[in-house]
Scaffold this active site. Structure first.
Site, PDB file in Angstrom:
ATOM      1  N   SER A  35      19.614 -27.955  -4.429  1.00  0.00           N
ATOM      2  CA  SER A  35      21.023 -27.809  -4.628  1.00  0.00           C
ATOM      3  C   SER A  35      21.846 -28.968  -4.262  1.00  0.00           C
ATOM      4  CB  SER A  35      21.359 -26.610  -4.225  1.00  0.00           C
ATOM      5  OG  SER A  35      21.566 -26.080  -3.128  1.00  0.00           O
ATOM      6  N   LYS A  89      26.218 -25.812   1.683  1.00  0.00           N
ATOM      7  CA  LYS A  89      26.794 -26.387   0.427  1.00  0.00           C
ATOM      8  C   LYS A  89      27.880 -27.439   0.945  1.00  0.00           C
ATOM      9  CE  LYS A  89      24.653 -23.631  -2.407  1.00  0.00           C
ATOM     10  NZ  LYS A  89      23.320 -24.295  -3.207  1.00  0.00           N
TER      11      LYS A  89
END
Length: 227
Positions: A35, A89
């Protein structure tokens, strides 16, 4: 039992201190997914500064004092609002920001990001090789940092959302691998109380999906080298 404790008190003290250090000062987290391509790879182990935002009682989530605030562009670890899984993230929008994505282009407070092609390559999604474009994303005059992201134009993805205004005490997180990341487009905005720390650099790295060879060129690499 008492004899065993007495004979191993040095080792037990080390374990306690080790736990205190990892929960209150710094931690190291392995990267399990794609990701955050192209900046983080599966097999990277990143150093996380756990006092970047809060000073906590060791071995707990009790906050003693705030030590800083996240900035746009920070790579952070946090607990997912859905299920509590530890995620990593990038902070894209802060409290009070109005954020929108239109056909993959990110807008913050009405200012659209600029993009420049860095590299074209292949990446793996579900076991299949797909075309991947690495882009330099920047916001002139809108705050935040220049960073490299990746898009996968051949797969279906959430390339549009918003506009939405981020409420006080919450943050919008996106993965750098924009078309292959379960981020705020899936889990929602992230409350500040769920933040764990700021990721600083890659400690070590190995190609665990291949031959387990160490990627020595990534050892000690800053996560903000493109700024």
């Amino acid at each position: 039992m008492k004899t065993w404790v007495r004979n191993n008190k040095g080792f037990l003290a080390f374990l306690v201190l080790f736990g205190v250090f990892r929960t209150a000062v710094a931690d190291w987290n392995p990267i399990p997914s794609a990701s955050m391509h192209p900046n983080l790879l599966e097999g990277d182990v990143v150093l996380v500064n756990r006092v970047a935002f809060d000073l906590k009682v060791p071995l707990t989530d009790v906050v003693l004092a705030r030590t800083g605030e996240p900035a746009r562009g920070d790579i952070v670890t946090f607990r997912s609002p859905q299920g509590g899984t530890l995620l990593i993230k990038r902070v894209v929008a802060l409290p009070g920001d109005t954020v929108e994505m239109r056909n993959e282009r990110l807008y913050i407070n009405g200012k659209g990001a600029d993009y420049k092609l860095v590299e074209e390559s292949l990446d793996s999604v579900g076991g299949s090789a797909v075309r991947a474009l690495q882009l330099a994303e920047s916001f002139d005059g809108a705050g935040g940092r220049r960073r490299h992201i990746q898009v996968l134009p051949e797969i279906r993805a959430a390339r549009n959302f918003g506009p939405l205004t981020v409420p006080a005490g919450e943050y919008l997180m996106l993965g750098d691998n924009r078309d292959n990341s379960a981020d705020s487009r899936v889990i929602g905005l992230v409350p500040r109380k769920l933040l764990v720390g700021r990721a600083e650099r890659v400690l070590v790295s190995a190609d665990y999906q291949g031959n387990w060879m160490p990627r020595t060129e990534r050892f000690g690499m800053s996560l903000y080298r493109h700024e």
